[in-house]
Design an enzyme around this catalytic site. Structure first.
Site, PDB file in Angstrom:
ATOM      1  N   TYR A 160       0.847  -1.210   0.000  1.00  0.00           N
ATOM      2  CA  TYR A 160       0.000   0.000   0.000  1.00  0.00           C
ATOM      3  C   TYR A 160       0.878   1.255   0.000  1.00  0.00           C
ATOM      4  O   TYR A 160       0.639   2.197  -0.752  1.00  0.00           O
ATOM      5  CB  TYR A 160      -0.911  -0.020   1.223  1.00  0.00           C
ATOM      6  CG  TYR A 160      -1.833   1.181   1.346  1.00  0.00           C
ATOM      7  CD1 TYR A 160      -2.989   1.272   0.582  1.00  0.00           C
ATOM      8  CD2 TYR A 160      -1.546   2.215   2.235  1.00  0.00           C
ATOM      9  CE1 TYR A 160      -3.847   2.363   0.702  1.00  0.00           C
ATOM     10  CE2 TYR A 160      -2.396   3.308   2.366  1.00  0.00           C
ATOM     11  CZ  TYR A 160      -3.545   3.377   1.591  1.00  0.00           C
ATOM     12  OH  TYR A 160      -4.385   4.473   1.711  1.00  0.00           O
ATOM     13  N   LYS A 164       1.088   4.260  -2.856  1.00  0.00           N
ATOM     14  CA  LYS A 164       0.764   5.671  -2.632  1.00  0.00           C
ATOM     15  C   LYS A 164       1.961   6.566  -2.963  1.00  0.00           C
ATOM     16  O   LYS A 164       1.796   7.711  -3.389  1.00  0.00           O
ATOM     17  CB  LYS A 164       0.276   5.876  -1.199  1.00  0.00           C
ATOM     18  CG  LYS A 164      -1.092   5.228  -0.933  1.00  0.00           C
ATOM     19  CD  LYS A 164      -2.167   5.763  -1.882  1.00  0.00           C
ATOM     20  CE  LYS A 164      -3.552   5.230  -1.568  1.00  0.00           C
ATOM     21  NZ  LYS A 164      -4.607   5.787  -2.440  1.00  0.00           N
TER      22      LYS A 164
HETATM   23  P1  NAI Z   1     -13.313   3.005   1.292  1.00  0.00           P
HETATM   24  O1  NAI Z   1     -12.832   1.589   1.256  1.00  0.00           O
HETATM   25  O2  NAI Z   1     -14.292   3.424   2.318  1.00  0.00           O
HETATM   26  O3  NAI Z   1     -13.914   3.395  -0.147  1.00  0.00           O
HETATM   27  C1  NAI Z   1     -13.241   3.064  -1.338  1.00  0.00           C
HETATM   28  C2  NAI Z   1     -14.241   2.963  -2.471  1.00  0.00           C
HETATM   29  O4  NAI Z   1     -13.500   2.619  -3.656  1.00  0.00           O
HETATM   30  C3  NAI Z   1     -15.295   1.869  -2.272  1.00  0.00           C
HETATM   31  O5  NAI Z   1     -16.590   2.398  -2.499  1.00  0.00           O
HETATM   32  C4  NAI Z   1     -14.932   0.808  -3.303  1.00  0.00           C
HETATM   33  O6  NAI Z   1     -16.061   0.113  -3.822  1.00  0.00           O
HETATM   34  C5  NAI Z   1     -14.233   1.644  -4.374  1.00  0.00           C
HETATM   35  N1  NAI Z   1     -13.337   0.860  -5.220  1.00  0.00           N
HETATM   36  C6  NAI Z   1     -12.494  -0.131  -4.835  1.00  0.00           C
HETATM   37  N2  NAI Z   1     -11.863  -0.632  -5.917  1.00  0.00           N
HETATM   38  C7  NAI Z   1     -12.300   0.073  -6.996  1.00  0.00           C
HETATM   39  C8  NAI Z   1     -12.031   0.024  -8.377  1.00  0.00           C
HETATM   40  N3  NAI Z   1     -11.183  -0.879  -8.895  1.00  0.00           N
HETATM   41  N4  NAI Z   1     -12.650   0.909  -9.198  1.00  0.00           N
HETATM   42  C9  NAI Z   1     -13.525   1.808  -8.688  1.00  0.00           C
HETATM   43  N5  NAI Z   1     -13.848   1.878  -7.398  1.00  0.00           N
HETATM   44  C10 NAI Z   1     -13.237   1.025  -6.553  1.00  0.00           C
HETATM   45  O7  NAI Z   1     -11.975   3.877   1.352  1.00  0.00           O
HETATM   46  P2  NAI Z   1     -11.706   5.392   1.833  1.00  0.00           P
HETATM   47  O8  NAI Z   1     -11.169   5.340   3.197  1.00  0.00           O
HETATM   48  O9  NAI Z   1     -12.859   6.259   1.514  1.00  0.00           O
HETATM   49  O10 NAI Z   1     -10.466   5.732   0.878  1.00  0.00           O
HETATM   50  C11 NAI Z   1     -10.559   6.531  -0.293  1.00  0.00           C
HETATM   51  C12 NAI Z   1      -9.143   6.841  -0.763  1.00  0.00           C
HETATM   52  O11 NAI Z   1      -8.438   7.517   0.290  1.00  0.00           O
HETATM   53  C13 NAI Z   1      -8.309   5.610  -1.093  1.00  0.00           C
HETATM   54  O12 NAI Z   1      -7.496   5.864  -2.224  1.00  0.00           O
HETATM   55  C14 NAI Z   1      -7.458   5.417   0.136  1.00  0.00           C
HETATM   56  O13 NAI Z   1      -6.261   4.728  -0.131  1.00  0.00           O
HETATM   57  C15 NAI Z   1      -7.205   6.860   0.531  1.00  0.00           C
HETATM   58  N6  NAI Z   1      -6.819   7.037   1.919  1.00  0.00           N
HETATM   59  C16 NAI Z   1      -7.626   6.584   2.946  1.00  0.00           C
HETATM   60  C17 NAI Z   1      -7.230   6.759   4.260  1.00  0.00           C
HETATM   61  C18 NAI Z   1      -8.042   6.272   5.408  1.00  0.00           C
HETATM   62  O14 NAI Z   1      -7.512   6.329   6.552  1.00  0.00           O
HETATM   63  N7  NAI Z   1      -9.275   5.825   5.243  1.00  0.00           N
HETATM   64  C19 NAI Z   1      -5.959   7.433   4.582  1.00  0.00           C
HETATM   65  C20 NAI Z   1      -5.197   7.867   3.446  1.00  0.00           C
HETATM   66  C21 NAI Z   1      -5.630   7.675   2.172  1.00  0.00           C
END
Ligand code: NAI
Length: 263
Positions: A160, A164
């Site tokens: 991961y 990033k």
């Molecule tokens: P989440 O898991 O709640 O939501 C991610 C969404 O992306 C889900 O709705 C899922 O269905 C969708 N998804 C997964 N694979 C996909 C694909 N191949 N094509 C299209 N959609 C897809 O995650 P969250 O926490 O909202 O994260 C959003 C972004 O923020 C991610 O890139 C994550 O790495 C980043 N991030 C999150 C952090 C956290 O602490 N939650 C911290 C730093 C970055």
């Protein structure tokens, strides 16, 4: 302004959709899960915003092209793409298989690249958003995990973290490529209370033999601002990056982490 957000069926992506809709943007909610995207679109539409939902898997170039085409068909143009879709998996370094590695890289890096390409191809055909303004904006969601090697999470999410770091590097390349027409910046959130963190907590606790909830509590207790980060905290920065106030900023990766990386 029309904004498309990948992976916005929930979490940070959905919070950004709400924020940007409140600013008057047309919103394209996109997710690999069509039902989730449709439900999220209804939720945002309830506030009176113009919203469509599109099923798109960011690892498919065709899906990314169709996503942009759907935005333009509905709203006439696309001014901002948020490359937000991402996945995580907790596994110690020596246990990460080639499949684990490839799955993470495919969604987080290839997906971001393909989404950037599809958006840029469209935005470059458009006029500037106003006098002295760019034609459009691309925002990638990276992570503080892609910038810092220290911390207790370093050994458990190597794939991961590498993905990033690659998103930050792609942001540099894209900003150089598309200037002066498109600004490209990355947001680096900290520990955001979403389903992704629930998964990290469960998997990390299982690796260490902790009770579920321990990983989250331990990490968030280290945040200098004294509370866990919400998706809306991240959305506030996306709102700034959508606004004219950020028009002179490109190629940057901006931490928003409650001070975690300096505390
Ligand atoms: P989440 O898991 O709640 O939501 C991610 C969404 O992306 C889900 O709705 C899922 O269905 C969708 N998804 C997964 N694979 C996909 C694909 N191949 N094509 C299209 N959609 C897809 O995650 P969250 O926490 O909202 O994260 C959003 C972004 O923020 C991610 O890139 C994550 O790495 C980043 N991030 C999150 C952090 C956290 O602490 N939650 C911290 C730093 C970055």
């Amino acid at each position: 302004m029309t904004v498309a957000i990948t992976g916005s069926g929930q979490g940070i992506g959905l919070a950004m959709a709400h924020r940007l809709a409140a600013q008057g943007a047309n919103i394209v909610i996109s997710d690999i899960d069509a039902d989730k995207a449709a439900a999220a679109a209804s939720e945002v539409r309830a506030s009176g915003a113009s919203v469509i939902s599109v099923r798109a898997d960011v690892t498919s170039a065709d899906d990314c092209t169709s996503l942009v085409a759907a935005a333009v068909a509905e709203f006439g143009s696309l001014e901002m793409m948020v490359c937000n879709a991402g996945i995580v998996q907790v596994k110690p370094f020596l246990e990460v298989s080639a499949d684990d590695w490839n799955r993470t890289m495919n969604v987080n890096v290839t997906g971001t690249m393909l989404t950037m390409q599809a958006a840029a191809r469209q935005i470059l055909t458009q006029e500037a958003m106003g006098d002295g303004r760019p034609k459009g904006k691309i925002v990638a969601i990276a992570s503080i995990a892609g910038r810092y090697a220290a911390g207790p999470m370093a050994p458990i999410i190597p794939h991961y973290r590498a993905s990033k770091a690659a998103v930050i590097s792609l942001t540099h390349s894209a900003s150089a490529t598309f200037a002066p027409h498109i600004t490209v910046n990355a947001i680096c959130p900290g520990l955001v209370e979403t389903d992704m963190w629930k998964l990290i907590d469960e998997q990390w606790s299982a690796v260490e033999g902790w009770e579920t909830g321990t990983a989250w509590k331990t990490r968030t207790s280290a945040v200098p601002l004294g509370r866990p980060q919400t998706s809306d905290d991240v959305a506030g920065l996306a709102e700034f990056l959508a606004s004219p106030a950020s028009d002179y900023m490109t190629g940057q990766s901006i931490n928003i982490d409650g001070g975690l990386t300096v505390g």
